[in-house]
Design a protein around this motif. Structure first.
Motif, PDB file in Angstrom:
ATOM      1  N   ARG A 294      14.988 -35.365  49.724  1.00  0.00           N
ATOM      2  CA  ARG A 294      14.870 -36.630  49.024  1.00  0.00           C
ATOM      3  C   ARG A 294      14.548 -36.382  47.551  1.00  0.00           C
ATOM      4  N   GLY A 295      14.857 -37.372  46.736  1.00  0.00           N
ATOM      5  CA  GLY A 295      14.391 -37.429  45.369  1.00  0.00           C
ATOM      6  C   GLY A 295      14.897 -36.328  44.444  1.00  0.00           C
ATOM      7  N   PHE A 296      14.187 -36.205  43.332  1.00  0.00           N
ATOM      8  CA  PHE A 296      14.451 -35.155  42.348  1.00  0.00           C
ATOM      9  C   PHE A 296      13.959 -33.817  42.885  1.00  0.00           C
ATOM     10  N   TRP A 297      14.672 -32.735  42.569  1.00  0.00           N
ATOM     11  CA  TRP A 297      14.271 -31.405  43.020  1.00  0.00           C
ATOM     12  C   TRP A 297      14.496 -30.392  41.906  1.00  0.00           C
ATOM     13  N   THR A 298      13.692 -29.349  41.944  1.00  0.00           N
ATOM     14  CA  THR A 298      13.848 -28.245  41.005  1.00  0.00           C
ATOM     15  C   THR A 298      13.422 -26.959  41.690  1.00  0.00           C
TER      16      THR A 298
ATOM     17  N   GLN B  75      10.849 -24.028  45.621  1.00  0.00           N
ATOM     18  CA  GLN B  75      11.483 -25.316  45.308  1.00  0.00           C
ATOM     19  C   GLN B  75      10.481 -26.446  45.461  1.00  0.00           C
ATOM     20  N   PHE B  76      10.574 -27.405  44.551  1.00  0.00           N
ATOM     21  CA  PHE B  76       9.740 -28.601  44.583  1.00  0.00           C
ATOM     22  C   PHE B  76      10.638 -29.815  44.625  1.00  0.00           C
ATOM     23  N   GLN B  77      10.265 -30.816  45.432  1.00  0.00           N
ATOM     24  CA  GLN B  77      10.985 -32.082  45.445  1.00  0.00           C
ATOM     25  C   GLN B  77       9.987 -33.229  45.375  1.00  0.00           C
ATOM     26  N   THR B  78      10.401 -34.344  44.760  1.00  0.00           N
ATOM     27  CA  THR B  78       9.548 -35.508  44.655  1.00  0.00           C
ATOM     28  C   THR B  78       9.643 -36.333  45.934  1.00  0.00           C
TER      29      THR B  78
ATOM     30  N   ARG C 195       6.736 -31.227  50.039  1.00  0.00           N
ATOM     31  CA  ARG C 195       7.278 -31.131  48.678  1.00  0.00           C
ATOM     32  C   ARG C 195       7.692 -29.727  48.266  1.00  0.00           C
ATOM     33  N   PHE C 196       7.178 -28.708  48.919  1.00  0.00           N
ATOM     34  CA  PHE C 196       7.469 -27.336  48.512  1.00  0.00           C
ATOM     35  C   PHE C 196       8.205 -26.580  49.613  1.00  0.00           C
ATOM     36  N   ALA C 197       9.085 -25.684  49.192  1.00  0.00           N
ATOM     37  CA  ALA C 197       9.823 -24.850  50.140  1.00  0.00           C
ATOM     38  C   ALA C 197      10.097 -23.490  49.508  1.00  0.00           C
ATOM     39  N   LEU C 198      10.132 -22.472  50.341  1.00  0.00           N
ATOM     40  CA  LEU C 198      10.644 -21.165  49.950  1.00  0.00           C
ATOM     41  C   LEU C 198      12.145 -21.163  50.176  1.00  0.00           C
ATOM     42  N   VAL C 199      12.884 -20.524  49.265  1.00  0.00           N
ATOM     43  CA  VAL C 199      14.345 -20.549  49.365  1.00  0.00           C
ATOM     44  C   VAL C 199      14.916 -19.149  49.152  1.00  0.00           C
ATOM     45  N   PRO C 200      15.134 -18.386  50.235  1.00  0.00           N
ATOM     46  CA  PRO C 200      15.931 -17.158  50.101  1.00  0.00           C
ATOM     47  C   PRO C 200      17.406 -17.539  49.954  1.00  0.00           C
ATOM     48  N   ALA C 201      18.127 -16.822  49.103  1.00  0.00           N
ATOM     49  CA  ALA C 201      19.516 -17.191  48.833  1.00  0.00           C
ATOM     50  C   ALA C 201      20.320 -15.982  48.388  1.00  0.00           C
TER      51      ALA C 201
END
Length: 200
Positions: A38-42, A195-198, A160-166
């Motif tokens: 959801r929302g804005f993410w960075t 990663q953070f999302q609102t 709101r926070f996630a780890l992202v292996p890619a």
């Protein structure tokens, strides 16, 4: 890169703080879907990238050179299957008196096949830059067309926070003229981001 040594502890500290925030138990009964997009993410990531080039002379791609990478992504969420945004992915290599870099500045789309899982496929296109920037402020660079494909997995630490292996593959094309066929560069990179999302 010398300053990457300062960025790595920052990423580790951010991951630790996000984990601590996600581990706190709220009062009362609440229902939280950590996989909800959801929302804005960075997102900010560090990794390692294997760079190679093809001078279009019939010899194919060169052997790879593996160096650090930094990536920054941000955008908005369309629905549970799509995020859209922009990304900057930069590969660095120290050379005498300066820094060589391969940079991708892209518009990207991330597609999530499953609503309740964090796996995604990514594609993007934009501008590529291959250059050397010297410590005295002088620099030389070529600018061309860049495309990117990749995949990753968002592992929730909290809503709101996630780890992202890619992993990503970026391909750059640099044009020439009738006397010069131009050249292309390829970057295969693997990294880990936060990663953070609102949103609630």
């Amino acid at each position: 890169m010398r300053f990457l040594g300062r960025l790595a502890p920052l990423l580790v500290a951010t991951v630790w703080l996000a984990s601590a925030a996600g581990a706190q138990t709220p009062r009362g009964l609440v229902e939280v879907n950590d996989n909800s997009r959801r929302g804005f993410w960075t997102a900010f990531g560090l990794g390692a990238g294997a760079e190679s080039y093809d001078l279009r002379d019939g010899l194919g791609y060169s052997s790879t050179l593996t160096e650090p990478t930094i990536s920054v992504r941000l955008g908005g969420t369309v629905d549970q299957h799509w995020r859209l945004g922009g990304e900057a992915l930069v590969w660095f290599h120290d050379v005498p008196g300066g820094t060589e870099s391969l940079s991708s500045f892209l518009l990207i789309g991330q597609w999530y096949p499953m609503r309740t899982a964090g796996f995604y496929l990514k594609g993007g296109a934009g501008i590529g830059r291959n250059g050397v920037d010297f410590n005295n402020g002088f620099g030389v660079a070529d600018v061309g067309f860049a495309v990117l494909g990749g995949a990753g997995w968002e592992i929730p630490l909290s809503p709101r926070f996630a780890l992202v292996p890619a992993v990503d593959v970026a391909q750059h094309f640099y044009g020439g003229d009738r006397f010069n066929p131009g050249y292309r560069e390829r970057l295969l990179q693997a990294g880990l981001g936060i990663q953070f999302q609102t949103g609630r």
